[in-house]
Enzyme design. Sequence first.
Site, PDB file in Angstrom:
ATOM      1  N   ASP A   1      -9.428  15.934 -32.448  1.00 38.31           N
ATOM      2  CA  ASP A   1      -8.783  16.671 -31.372  1.00 38.31           C
ATOM      3  C   ASP A   1      -7.767  17.622 -32.024  1.00 38.31           C
ATOM      4  OD1 ASP A   1      -7.993  17.639 -28.946  1.00 38.31           O
ATOM      5  OD2 ASP A   1      -7.714  15.693 -28.002  1.00 38.31           O
TER       6      ASP A   1
HETATM    7  C1  NOJ Z   1      -6.615  18.943 -26.752  1.00 39.01           C
HETATM    8  C2  NOJ Z   1      -7.336  18.127 -25.740  1.00 39.01           C
HETATM    9  O1  NOJ Z   1      -6.986  16.773 -25.865  1.00 39.01           O
HETATM   10  C3  NOJ Z   1      -8.848  18.241 -25.790  1.00 39.01           C
HETATM   11  O2  NOJ Z   1      -9.376  17.632 -24.659  1.00 39.01           O
HETATM   12  C4  NOJ Z   1      -9.263  19.675 -25.892  1.00 39.01           C
HETATM   13  O3  NOJ Z   1     -10.663  19.752 -25.939  1.00 39.01           O
HETATM   14  C5  NOJ Z   1      -8.640  20.293 -27.122  1.00 39.01           C
HETATM   15  N1  NOJ Z   1      -7.202  20.231 -27.004  1.00 39.01           N
HETATM   16  C6  NOJ Z   1      -9.087  21.722 -27.350  1.00 39.01           C
HETATM   17  O4  NOJ Z   1      -8.513  22.570 -26.440  1.00 39.01           O
END
Ligand code: NOJ
Length: 756
Positions: free
Chosen positions: A281
């Site tokens: 993530d």
């Molecule tokens: C953080 C989030 O937790 C995730 O769900 C998302 O896909 C990513 N950022 C990318 O934006």
Amino acid sequence: MKNNFLLVLLLTLVMGATNAQNTKRDVFIKNLMTKMTIDEKIGQLNLLTGGEATTGTAVSTDVESKIVAGKIGGLFSISTPQKIRKVQELAMKSRLKIPVIIGMDVIHGYRTTFPIPLGISATWDMSLVEKSARIAAQEATADGICWTFSPMVDIARDPRWGRIAEGSGEDAFLGSKIAAAMVKGYQGKNLKANNTMLSCVKHFALYGAAEGGRDYNTTDMSRIRMYNEYLPPYKAALDAGAGSIMASFNEIDGIPATANKWLLTDLLRKQWGFKGFVVTDYTGNNEMIDHGLGDLQTVTYKALAAGTDMDMVGEGFLTTLKKSLAEKKVTMAEIDRACRLILEAKYDLGLFEDPFRYCDENRAKNEIFTAENRAFAREIASKSFVLLKNKNNVLPLNSPKSIALIGPLVNNKENMGGTWAVSENRGNSLTLYDGLKNALGESTQINMARGTNIYSDPVLDANASPFGKSTGRENRSDEDMLKEAVDAAKSSEVIVLALGESAEMSGESSSRSKIGLPENQQKLLAELSKLGKPLILVIFTGRPLVLETESQQADAILNVWFAGSEAGNAMTDVLLGKVNPSGKITASFPRNEGQIPVYYNHKNTGRPHSGKPGFEKFRSNYLDVPNTPLYPFGYGLSYTTFQYGDLKLDKASITENQKIKVSVDVKNTGNYDGEEVVQLYIRDLVGSVARPVKELKGFEKVLIRKGETKTVNFEIGVEDLKFYNSDLKWLAEKGDFQVMVGTNSDDVKKANFVLK
Ligand code: NOJ
């Protein structure tokens, strides 16, 4: 016999074709990798952001020169064929001309926005779910994107957690069906088609079990709970073919998912046989420094060794892996594995054949935010709404001469899309005011008043309106706005009061400790309810709210989540009775925050409450509130009524190879045609481990015309009775079972059977 032969022949042909494809791919990638330097291989593991949506403080710099230098494998949060063509042109200037994979959080629609995922789940309609993902993929690929960070399949039982909005609620069975339907919608049958996209299931794993509902917080749970209650939807998404998976921010057994070898290698690859790639993530690698696992070099080599392949935004792989290789902290085989998996995904998407295959400006002009897609948005939105109360059938509205339309968001376009609508056609969503005006024209007078702000407190109000999504705050006094609302109500036949959250009060980093309406909104409702006029409460929300008092004050409550581009028309369709509501909640609505977690498939305990009203000493319950939620899982009313007959079982017992047929007659006893979600639950009455009081094992959404009776049939086989025991073995245990069928998890007809 003949059929079996044909089936085997077909399977052999299909598998032969797939193997041939894979061999071709293997040869191509092997060939390519022999030409790649270590730096170029590490470059493939680097995912940077184009900055259209950011979910952390880190930003990506020098993106263009890094692409040319072969230091970027993927880019996300960037859109339009023009911009993405430029990215691929730069990639074609790199030594080996490896195309870039382009990602985006395409979560609930793209420019045409559908309800938030929690709302979509409330439709219980898998064809609608799949179609929503199909259209999202159609629009996103027309805009240059070929990889989506969806579906989010984290089971959530704590509505304080803002990201409950992004998932499918509290149940693993329903969550698994939705996960599979979404993946099918995005990826279609052929990933190489220019209108299908690679799906990335997230957040692996257990992200929804954050302690206290506080985002990014610690999680800790037993393996048996994990296997039975939290892991199935991830597995279902992968079984449906999802080609990538995102590691979650949280720890599991003390080790953050991103560096958790048990999770990413033993479970994911060895037990489940996953063949795609794992991405962190946003800065998931770097955050392990704060988790206390070491410096950047240490956490990144741990991540790679555990099974992570791609590094989102943090650039830890890019900056430290070569050193770690020299110091023998990672092996070349580990870098090769990650590189190969990412290249395979690009190959499968057809990017090597044509890096510009998603850069068709004509498609962008013709396939995005179309009338057809908006019509679908209207349909799915109206089917996601949940009617929580309808005293004296005050709804649907019957051509009133005047409506008092009150609330802070009744005419606020920015807030209709809800959280994670980064690509929505912002400013073009229809509001409740737009919808009512479209439908009623001049025939009904609409007396509109703001009534109150989302929060009185300007600081809380500002917290509730990030990303430029203004709540339209007015700096008038509460008294002034209240008076205006009361006057509007007094001069109207009926009050439609829309209260609740703003779009960004749920979603990432939007946890709340109190999940009722803000006090100023409660006061507005209390005052308006004193007028004695029919009062319809429309609730905007990204989570189950605490509505105990409100459920007594309002005559009707329609929960509309955040419904997307066509929110206004869809709400109007339901309020005016053009669409009969059929949504059912997929996460329990608690009576108060102290009950959390409250979920339907809990255990019985050794001292269960009897279920009769009132507190029971020395039983598992509270002094001050019943154990039951205000609205249980699966609950939702209709404008019509359904009567369930007794359950009919075609046998009283089954062996492992048999199936039991369960049927129930459902009669539409009201005045409207309506759709009903008939739900089947099972309880394993005696087991080697304590089993839940009920578990969803089947459902069927059926249209039943006024006066009509439909027989709904289910089949139960041994697979439906299986669970993970304390040795984590997947099995069914012989003995007594109860089957329950009903309109929600609490209101069911029961029968027993035996597995022999
Ligand atoms: C953080 C989030 O937790 C995730 O769900 C998302 O896909 C990513 N950022 C990318 O934006």
